[in-house]
Design a protein around this motif. Structure first.
Motif, PDB file in Angstrom:
ATOM      1  N   TRP A 168      34.616  40.011  44.155  1.00 63.48           N
ATOM      2  CA  TRP A 168      33.613  39.854  45.204  1.00 63.48           C
ATOM      3  C   TRP A 168      34.271  39.328  46.480  1.00 63.48           C
ATOM      4  CZ3 TRP A 168      32.019  35.469  47.828  1.00 63.48           C
ATOM      5  CH2 TRP A 168      30.869  35.623  48.625  1.00 63.48           C
ATOM      6  N   LEU A 169      35.099  38.308  46.348  1.00 58.95           N
ATOM      7  CA  LEU A 169      35.760  37.724  47.519  1.00 58.95           C
ATOM      8  C   LEU A 169      36.672  38.745  48.193  1.00 58.95           C
ATOM      9  CD1 LEU A 169      36.194  35.296  49.311  1.00 58.95           C
ATOM     10  CD2 LEU A 169      37.995  34.535  47.739  1.00 58.95           C
ATOM     11  N   ALA A 170      37.422  39.501  47.417  1.00 54.52           N
ATOM     12  CA  ALA A 170      38.301  40.524  47.987  1.00 54.52           C
ATOM     13  C   ALA A 170      37.486  41.566  48.746  1.00 54.52           C
ATOM     14  CB  ALA A 170      39.127  41.179  46.891  1.00 54.52           C
ATOM     15  N   SER A 171      36.353  41.941  48.203  1.00 52.26           N
ATOM     16  CA  SER A 171      35.504  42.927  48.855  1.00 52.26           C
ATOM     17  C   SER A 171      34.893  42.372  50.143  1.00 52.26           C
ATOM     18  CB  SER A 171      34.409  43.381  47.895  1.00 52.26           C
ATOM     19  OG  SER A 171      33.748  44.494  48.408  1.00 52.26           O
ATOM     20  N   VAL A 172      34.486  41.115  50.121  1.00 51.25           N
ATOM     21  CA  VAL A 172      33.942  40.474  51.333  1.00 51.25           C
ATOM     22  C   VAL A 172      35.007  40.438  52.425  1.00 51.25           C
ATOM     23  CG1 VAL A 172      33.158  38.270  52.300  1.00 51.25           C
ATOM     24  CG2 VAL A 172      32.149  39.138  50.189  1.00 51.25           C
ATOM     25  N   VAL A 173      36.219  40.049  52.068  1.00 50.04           N
ATOM     26  CA  VAL A 173      37.309  39.997  53.052  1.00 50.04           C
ATOM     27  C   VAL A 173      37.578  41.399  53.600  1.00 50.04           C
ATOM     28  CG1 VAL A 173      39.780  39.559  53.337  1.00 50.04           C
ATOM     29  CG2 VAL A 173      38.351  37.903  52.133  1.00 50.04           C
ATOM     30  N   HIS A 174      37.631  42.383  52.712  1.00 47.33           N
ATOM     31  CA  HIS A 174      37.849  43.775  53.150  1.00 47.33           C
ATOM     32  C   HIS A 174      36.783  44.207  54.148  1.00 47.33           C
ATOM     33  CE1 HIS A 174      38.369  48.123  53.038  1.00 47.33           C
ATOM     34  NE2 HIS A 174      37.100  48.226  52.679  1.00 47.33           N
ATOM     35  N   HIS A 175      35.522  43.958  53.826  1.00 46.96           N
ATOM     36  CA  HIS A 175      34.435  44.360  54.715  1.00 46.96           C
ATOM     37  C   HIS A 175      34.502  43.619  56.051  1.00 46.96           C
ATOM     38  CE1 HIS A 175      32.887  46.400  51.246  1.00 46.96           C
ATOM     39  NE2 HIS A 175      31.812  46.806  51.897  1.00 46.96           N
ATOM     40  N   ALA A 176      34.798  42.334  56.019  1.00 46.19           N
ATOM     41  CA  ALA A 176      34.884  41.555  57.257  1.00 46.19           C
ATOM     42  C   ALA A 176      36.030  42.056  58.139  1.00 46.19           C
ATOM     43  CB  ALA A 176      35.065  40.075  56.931  1.00 46.19           C
ATOM     44  N   VAL A 177      37.175  42.327  57.537  1.00 47.55           N
ATOM     45  CA  VAL A 177      38.322  42.828  58.310  1.00 47.55           C
ATOM     46  C   VAL A 177      38.001  44.198  58.907  1.00 47.55           C
ATOM     47  CG1 VAL A 177      40.704  43.664  58.099  1.00 47.55           C
ATOM     48  CG2 VAL A 177      40.071  41.464  57.114  1.00 47.55           C
ATOM     49  N   MET A 178      37.359  45.055  58.125  1.00 41.93           N
ATOM     50  CA  MET A 178      37.008  46.377  58.641  1.00 41.93           C
ATOM     51  C   MET A 178      35.984  46.286  59.777  1.00 41.93           C
ATOM     52  SD  MET A 178      39.063  48.336  57.256  1.00 41.93           S
ATOM     53  CE  MET A 178      38.458  49.789  58.076  1.00 41.93           C
ATOM     54  N   LEU A 179      35.038  45.367  59.658  1.00 41.37           N
ATOM     55  CA  LEU A 179      34.085  45.166  60.758  1.00 41.37           C
ATOM     56  C   LEU A 179      34.802  44.750  62.034  1.00 41.37           C
ATOM     57  CD1 LEU A 179      31.022  43.402  59.113  1.00 41.37           C
ATOM     58  CD2 LEU A 179      30.986  45.500  60.463  1.00 41.37           C
ATOM     59  N   LEU A 180      35.742  43.820  61.907  1.00 37.80           N
ATOM     60  CA  LEU A 180      36.500  43.370  63.076  1.00 37.80           C
ATOM     61  C   LEU A 180      37.361  44.495  63.649  1.00 37.80           C
ATOM     62  CD1 LEU A 180      37.600  39.811  61.887  1.00 37.80           C
ATOM     63  CD2 LEU A 180      35.937  40.372  63.673  1.00 37.80           C
ATOM     64  N   ALA A 181      38.026  45.244  62.775  1.00 42.65           N
ATOM     65  CA  ALA A 181      38.913  46.319  63.241  1.00 42.65           C
ATOM     66  C   ALA A 181      38.132  47.431  63.945  1.00 42.65           C
ATOM     67  CB  ALA A 181      39.706  46.876  62.068  1.00 42.65           C
ATOM     68  N   ILE A 182      37.042  47.863  63.346  1.00 44.72           N
ATOM     69  CA  ILE A 182      36.262  48.942  63.963  1.00 44.72           C
ATOM     70  C   ILE A 182      35.561  48.438  65.215  1.00 44.72           C
ATOM     71  CG2 ILE A 182      34.353  50.568  63.634  1.00 44.72           C
ATOM     72  CD1 ILE A 182      35.190  50.707  60.684  1.00 44.72           C
ATOM     73  N   GLY A 183      35.111  47.191  65.183  1.00 41.89           N
ATOM     74  CA  GLY A 183      34.527  46.593  66.394  1.00 41.89           C
ATOM     75  C   GLY A 183      35.529  46.541  67.534  1.00 41.89           C
ATOM     76  N   ALA A 184      36.764  46.137  67.236  1.00 41.39           N
ATOM     77  CA  ALA A 184      37.815  46.101  68.262  1.00 41.39           C
ATOM     78  C   ALA A 184      38.108  47.503  68.782  1.00 41.39           C
ATOM     79  CB  ALA A 184      39.078  45.463  67.689  1.00 41.39           C
ATOM     80  N   TYR A 185      38.136  48.471  67.884  1.00 42.07           N
ATOM     81  CA  TYR A 185      38.360  49.862  68.280  1.00 42.07           C
ATOM     82  C   TYR A 185      37.260  50.331  69.243  1.00 42.07           C
ATOM     83  CZ  TYR A 185      37.681  54.901  67.724  1.00 42.07           C
ATOM     84  OH  TYR A 185      37.444  56.233  67.945  1.00 42.07           O
ATOM     85  N   LEU A 186      36.020  50.041  68.920  1.00 39.56           N
ATOM     86  CA  LEU A 186      34.919  50.440  69.796  1.00 39.56           C
ATOM     87  C   LEU A 186      34.984  49.714  71.140  1.00 39.56           C
ATOM     88  CD1 LEU A 186      31.971  50.676  67.248  1.00 39.56           C
ATOM     89  CD2 LEU A 186      33.089  52.563  68.459  1.00 39.56           C
ATOM     90  N   TRP A 187      35.397  48.475  71.111  1.00 41.80           N
ATOM     91  CA  TRP A 187      35.481  47.670  72.338  1.00 41.80           C
ATOM     92  C   TRP A 187      36.584  48.200  73.254  1.00 41.80           C
ATOM     93  CZ3 TRP A 187      32.971  42.943  73.714  1.00 41.80           C
ATOM     94  CH2 TRP A 187      33.489  42.340  74.853  1.00 41.80           C
ATOM     95  N   VAL A 188      37.778  48.415  72.668  1.00 39.49           N
ATOM     96  CA  VAL A 188      38.944  48.826  73.457  1.00 39.49           C
ATOM     97  C   VAL A 188      38.907  50.316  73.781  1.00 39.49           C
ATOM     98  CG1 VAL A 188      41.474  49.004  73.399  1.00 39.49           C
ATOM     99  CG2 VAL A 188      40.345  46.952  72.552  1.00 39.49           C
TER     100      VAL A 188
END
Length: 131
Positions: A66-86
């Motif tokens: 569960w923790l690994a999946s939460v970290v994965h989802h959080a990192v992907m949210l940040l990465a895709i958010g940064a991609y959309l921003w930049v």
């Protein structure tokens, strides 16, 4: 569904969108930026919310997964958010989307381990597909 769609869109972008291969940083594919990335953000937000609601009890077998999946989802949210921003990095995002091909195999492995099927041929073939 998201994993298969992401894989298909990412593979299509990498194979058939010449602009992405010509310029790995600034190459653009509008469908990736305007449709697939926002759809992925929505998927990760909903999935992360559901994981928070259904959190396993501490020290449960599923707690580390569960923790690994939460970290994965959080990192992907940040990465895709940064991609959309930049607004740059379509090639990198398309590459990440192809990695989602492993998701059905990871889920099958989880099920097989919990069903005590680690000695089965299906478990073996699934592991080979993940490699």
């Amino acid at each position: 569904f998201h994993a298969l769609l992401s894989t298909a869109v990412g593979a299509y972008a990498l194979l058939f969108q010449d602009a992405l291969r010509a310029d790995l940083i600034n190459g653009k594919w509008p469908l990736l930026h305007s449709v697939m990335a926002p759809l992925s953000i929505g998927y990760f937000v909903v999935d992360l919310t559901l994981m928070m609601v259904r959190k396993p009890s501490p020290n449960a077998d599923d707690d580390k997964d569960w923790l690994a999946s939460v970290v994965h989802h959080a990192v992907m949210l940040l990465a895709i958010g940064a991609y959309l921003w930049v607004g740059r990095g379509d090639f990198v995002v398309a590459s990440f989307m192809v990695w989602e091909l492993s998701t059905p195999f990871v889920h099958l492995r989880w099920y097989l381990v919990r069903s005590d099927w680690k000695a089965s041929r299906l478990y073996l073939f699934n592991g080979m597909a993940l490699a």
